[in-house]
Design a protein around this motif. Structure first.
Motif, PDB file in Angstrom:
ATOM      1  N   PHE A  84       0.840  -1.193   0.000  1.00 41.13           N
ATOM      2  CA  PHE A  84       0.000   0.000   0.000  1.00 41.13           C
ATOM      3  C   PHE A  84       0.881   1.252   0.000  1.00 41.13           C
ATOM      4  CE2 PHE A  84      -2.611  -3.135   2.469  1.00 41.13           C
ATOM      5  CZ  PHE A  84      -3.540  -3.379   1.476  1.00 41.13           C
ATOM      6  N   ASP A  85       0.704   2.089  -1.022  1.00 43.62           N
ATOM      7  CA  ASP A  85       1.430   3.353  -1.113  1.00 43.62           C
ATOM      8  C   ASP A  85       0.449   4.499  -0.924  1.00 43.62           C
ATOM      9  OD1 ASP A  85       4.342   2.849  -1.984  1.00 43.62           O
ATOM     10  OD2 ASP A  85       3.206   1.539  -3.323  1.00 43.62           O
ATOM     11  N   TYR A  86       0.648   5.275   0.132  1.00 41.80           N
ATOM     12  CA  TYR A  86      -0.178   6.460   0.378  1.00 41.80           C
ATOM     13  C   TYR A  86       0.418   7.611  -0.425  1.00 41.80           C
ATOM     14  CZ  TYR A  86      -2.836   4.270   4.137  1.00 41.80           C
ATOM     15  OH  TYR A  86      -3.684   3.462   4.866  1.00 41.80           O
ATOM     16  N   GLU A  87      -0.345   8.070  -1.413  1.00 44.48           N
ATOM     17  CA  GLU A  87       0.170   9.090  -2.319  1.00 44.48           C
ATOM     18  C   GLU A  87      -0.110  10.498  -1.789  1.00 44.48           C
ATOM     19  OE1 GLU A  87      -1.587   8.160  -6.078  1.00 44.48           O
ATOM     20  OE2 GLU A  87      -0.187   6.510  -6.458  1.00 44.48           O
ATOM     21  N   TRP A 118      -1.613   8.557  13.113  1.00 45.63           N
ATOM     22  CA  TRP A 118      -1.021   7.364  12.496  1.00 45.63           C
ATOM     23  C   TRP A 118      -0.196   7.744  11.271  1.00 45.63           C
ATOM     24  CZ3 TRP A 118      -1.764   5.143   7.627  1.00 45.63           C
ATOM     25  CH2 TRP A 118      -1.224   3.868   7.453  1.00 45.63           C
ATOM     26  N   VAL A 119      -0.709   8.655  10.468  1.00 44.47           N
ATOM     27  CA  VAL A 119       0.008   9.092   9.269  1.00 44.47           C
ATOM     28  C   VAL A 119       1.351   9.718   9.644  1.00 44.47           C
ATOM     29  CG1 VAL A 119      -0.013  10.772   7.375  1.00 44.47           C
ATOM     30  CG2 VAL A 119      -2.020   9.354   7.809  1.00 44.47           C
ATOM     31  N   GLN A 120       1.369  10.547  10.678  1.00 48.87           N
ATOM     32  CA  GLN A 120       2.618  11.186  11.096  1.00 48.87           C
ATOM     33  C   GLN A 120       3.652  10.148  11.506  1.00 48.87           C
ATOM     34  OE1 GLN A 120       3.378  14.401  10.730  1.00 48.87           O
ATOM     35  NE2 GLN A 120       1.354  14.624   9.784  1.00 48.87           N
ATOM     36  N   VAL A 121       3.202   9.108  12.191  1.00 48.12           N
ATOM     37  CA  VAL A 121       4.125   8.039  12.594  1.00 48.12           C
ATOM     38  C   VAL A 121       4.658   7.312  11.373  1.00 48.12           C
ATOM     39  CG1 VAL A 121       4.293   5.817  13.786  1.00 48.12           C
ATOM     40  CG2 VAL A 121       3.092   7.728  14.871  1.00 48.12           C
ATOM     41  N   GLN A 122       3.773   7.020  10.408  1.00 43.78           N
ATOM     42  CA  GLN A 122       4.177   6.266   9.227  1.00 43.78           C
ATOM     43  C   GLN A 122       5.144   7.051   8.350  1.00 43.78           C
ATOM     44  OE1 GLN A 122       3.262   2.966   8.749  1.00 43.78           O
ATOM     45  NE2 GLN A 122       2.477   3.286  10.814  1.00 43.78           N
ATOM     46  N   ARG A 123       5.036   8.356   8.325  1.00 45.62           N
ATOM     47  CA  ARG A 123       5.931   9.170   7.501  1.00 45.62           C
ATOM     48  C   ARG A 123       7.344   9.221   8.074  1.00 45.62           C
ATOM     49  NH1 ARG A 123       1.539  13.986   6.364  1.00 45.62           N
ATOM     50  NH2 ARG A 123       0.637  13.078   4.445  1.00 45.62           N
ATOM     51  N   PHE A 150       4.232   7.654   1.712  1.00 46.15           N
ATOM     52  CA  PHE A 150       4.878   6.571   2.446  1.00 46.15           C
ATOM     53  C   PHE A 150       4.277   5.242   2.014  1.00 46.15           C
ATOM     54  CE2 PHE A 150       1.312   8.004   5.019  1.00 46.15           C
ATOM     55  CZ  PHE A 150       0.689   6.823   5.402  1.00 46.15           C
ATOM     56  N   ARG A 151       4.929   4.170   2.410  1.00 45.61           N
ATOM     57  CA  ARG A 151       4.531   2.815   2.013  1.00 45.61           C
ATOM     58  C   ARG A 151       4.364   1.936   3.243  1.00 45.61           C
ATOM     59  NH1 ARG A 151       8.100   0.087  -2.528  1.00 45.61           N
ATOM     60  NH2 ARG A 151       6.776   1.522  -3.753  1.00 45.61           N
ATOM     61  N   PRO A 174       7.820  -7.002   1.760  1.00 45.07           N
ATOM     62  CA  PRO A 174       7.100  -5.868   2.352  1.00 45.07           C
ATOM     63  C   PRO A 174       8.020  -4.872   3.049  1.00 45.07           C
ATOM     64  CG  PRO A 174       6.031  -7.946   2.890  1.00 45.07           C
ATOM     65  CD  PRO A 174       7.344  -8.295   2.261  1.00 45.07           C
ATOM     66  N   ASP A 175       7.605  -3.608   3.079  1.00 46.08           N
ATOM     67  CA  ASP A 175       8.286  -2.563   3.824  1.00 46.08           C
ATOM     68  C   ASP A 175       8.084  -2.842   5.322  1.00 46.08           C
ATOM     69  OD1 ASP A 175       8.630  -0.013   5.292  1.00 46.08           O
ATOM     70  OD2 ASP A 175       8.896   0.860   3.312  1.00 46.08           O
ATOM     71  N   LEU A 176       9.181  -2.903   6.065  1.00 45.11           N
ATOM     72  CA  LEU A 176       9.119  -3.272   7.481  1.00 45.11           C
ATOM     73  C   LEU A 176       9.395  -2.095   8.410  1.00 45.11           C
ATOM     74  CD1 LEU A 176      11.044  -6.688   7.365  1.00 45.11           C
ATOM     75  CD2 LEU A 176       8.580  -6.290   7.217  1.00 45.11           C
ATOM     76  N   THR A 177       9.318  -0.873   7.902  1.00 46.70           N
ATOM     77  CA  THR A 177       9.676   0.293   8.711  1.00 46.70           C
ATOM     78  C   THR A 177       8.915   0.341  10.020  1.00 46.70           C
ATOM     79  OG1 THR A 177      10.135   1.510   6.669  1.00 46.70           O
ATOM     80  CG2 THR A 177       9.888   2.800   8.698  1.00 46.70           C
ATOM     81  N   HIS A 178       7.621   0.035   9.984  1.00 45.84           N
ATOM     82  CA  HIS A 178       6.798   0.069  11.197  1.00 45.84           C
ATOM     83  C   HIS A 178       6.051  -1.247  11.379  1.00 45.84           C
ATOM     84  CE1 HIS A 178       7.688   4.317  11.714  1.00 45.84           C
ATOM     85  NE2 HIS A 178       7.323   4.539  10.456  1.00 45.84           N
TER      86      HIS A 178
END
Length: 326
Positions: A124-127, A221-226, A135-136, A266-270
């Motif tokens: 999932f890519d948030y554009e 949540w968006v702020q954390v993901q960025r 972010f992804r 998958p992106d594992l950042t969070h």
């Protein structure tokens, strides 16, 4: 291998992907329109079935010799049945058309997500107009309640199908083509999505969660993901980060803010903040993470994650690092 089997058994006991998954539990305008369509079609079919049964019973109980009845009299029920069929089919066509119009793309959506399906997980890519704010994530999306969400759908390999029964209808993801679907959640909740097109061996284990939350919670949540990945807070997790970066893991996965920039997995950042791992296969616990790393092919045969042999100590360290990525 004995240790891996013990970890695997423990993880399977904890497995599960929560969330509502029912087309009759409509929580948005698109799903409400489809629910109404289902009810109308079922009701019409029940009425037709009852009518057919009545005619059948009447014919069986009839004593009169049909040969004595004029042909034009025998043809009347047939013509009536044909006329009724035409009316019913035409009416259902109109009702279906009206319902599917509610699924039409909305260019004024508040959130746009590019969905890329792969065997057997979701990217999932948030554009955003500003690329720095995009972010992804993977296998779990968050959306704001009361806001229209637009998803653009694409596939990396075979045909998949994006389906969140409580929020919207199905839409296929086809290689080389971009499809679009819009939906909205009218109340907070966790809604389970699933690939609805047979896509290979692990099709049944290709789920995802949609977490609908109030706009304020969604913004947090968006702020954390960025942001990039958090630094480990304890020696065990710090050692796990070192193991992750020096093994094959960093070649396949991305952890933003580190040297890991792989795009195969998958992106594992969070990843530690997600509710499940392996596309809904297991609850996200440290034991599940360790079991998945120890033997992914036993848990999900045929998936593209290779077995990376790790000593017990390194396995504990990596699972601690993964658990802390929130």
């Amino acid at each position: 291998m004995k240790r891996a089997a013990v970890i695997l058994s423990s993880a399977l006991l904890q497995s599960g992907c929560g969330g509502v998954q029912s087309a009759l539990n409509a929580q948005g305008p698109s799903s409400a329109a489809l629910k109404a369509l289902i009810i109308v079609i079922v009701a019409v079919c029940v009425v037709v079935w009852i009518a057919v049964m009545i005619v059948l019973v009447a014919a069986l109980l009839r004593r009169r010799d049909a040969r004595a009845v004029p042909d034009h009299v025998l043809h009347r029920p047939v013509m009536a049945a044909v006329a009724a069929t035409v009316v019913v089919v035409a009416a259902l066509t109109v009702v279906s058309f009206q319902a599917t119009r509610r699924l039409a793309p909305d260019e004024n959506a508040a959130v746009t997500i590019r969905v890329r399906a792969q065997q057997w997980w979701w990217q999932f890519d948030y554009e955003d107009a500003d690329p720095a704010r995009a972010f992804r994530t993977a296998n779990e999306i968050h959306i704001p309640v009361g806001k229209t969400v637009r998803v653009t759908l694409e596939s990396a390999d075979v045909i998949h199908s994006f389906w969140v029964p409580s929020l919207a209808g199905k839409q296929d993801l086809i290689p080389g083509r971009h499809n679009v679907l819009t939906f909205r959640a009218d109340r907070p909740g966790i809604y389970r999505g699933q690939c609805a097109e047979f896509c290979g061996l692990q099709h049944a284990h290709m789920a995802f969660l949609v977490i609908a939350e109030e706009p304020e919670a969604y913004d947090r949540w968006v702020q954390v993901q960025r942001a990039g990945a958090v630094e480990p807070e304890n020696p065990e997790a710090s050692a796990g980060k070192t193991v992750f970066m020096t093994r094959q893991c960093a070649a396949c996965h991305t952890i933003r803010g580190t040297q890991a920039t792989g795009t195969t997995g998958p992106d594992l950042t969070h990843v530690g903040g997600r509710r499940t791992i392996a596309a809904g296969l297991l609850d996200n616990t440290r034991g599940s993470i360790a079991a998945w790393i120890a033997d992914p092919q036993t848990l999900k045969p045929g998936n593209n994650m290779p077995l990376v042999p790790l000593p017990a100590e390194e396995l504990r360290q990596v699972s601690a690092y993964m658990e802390g990525l929130k």
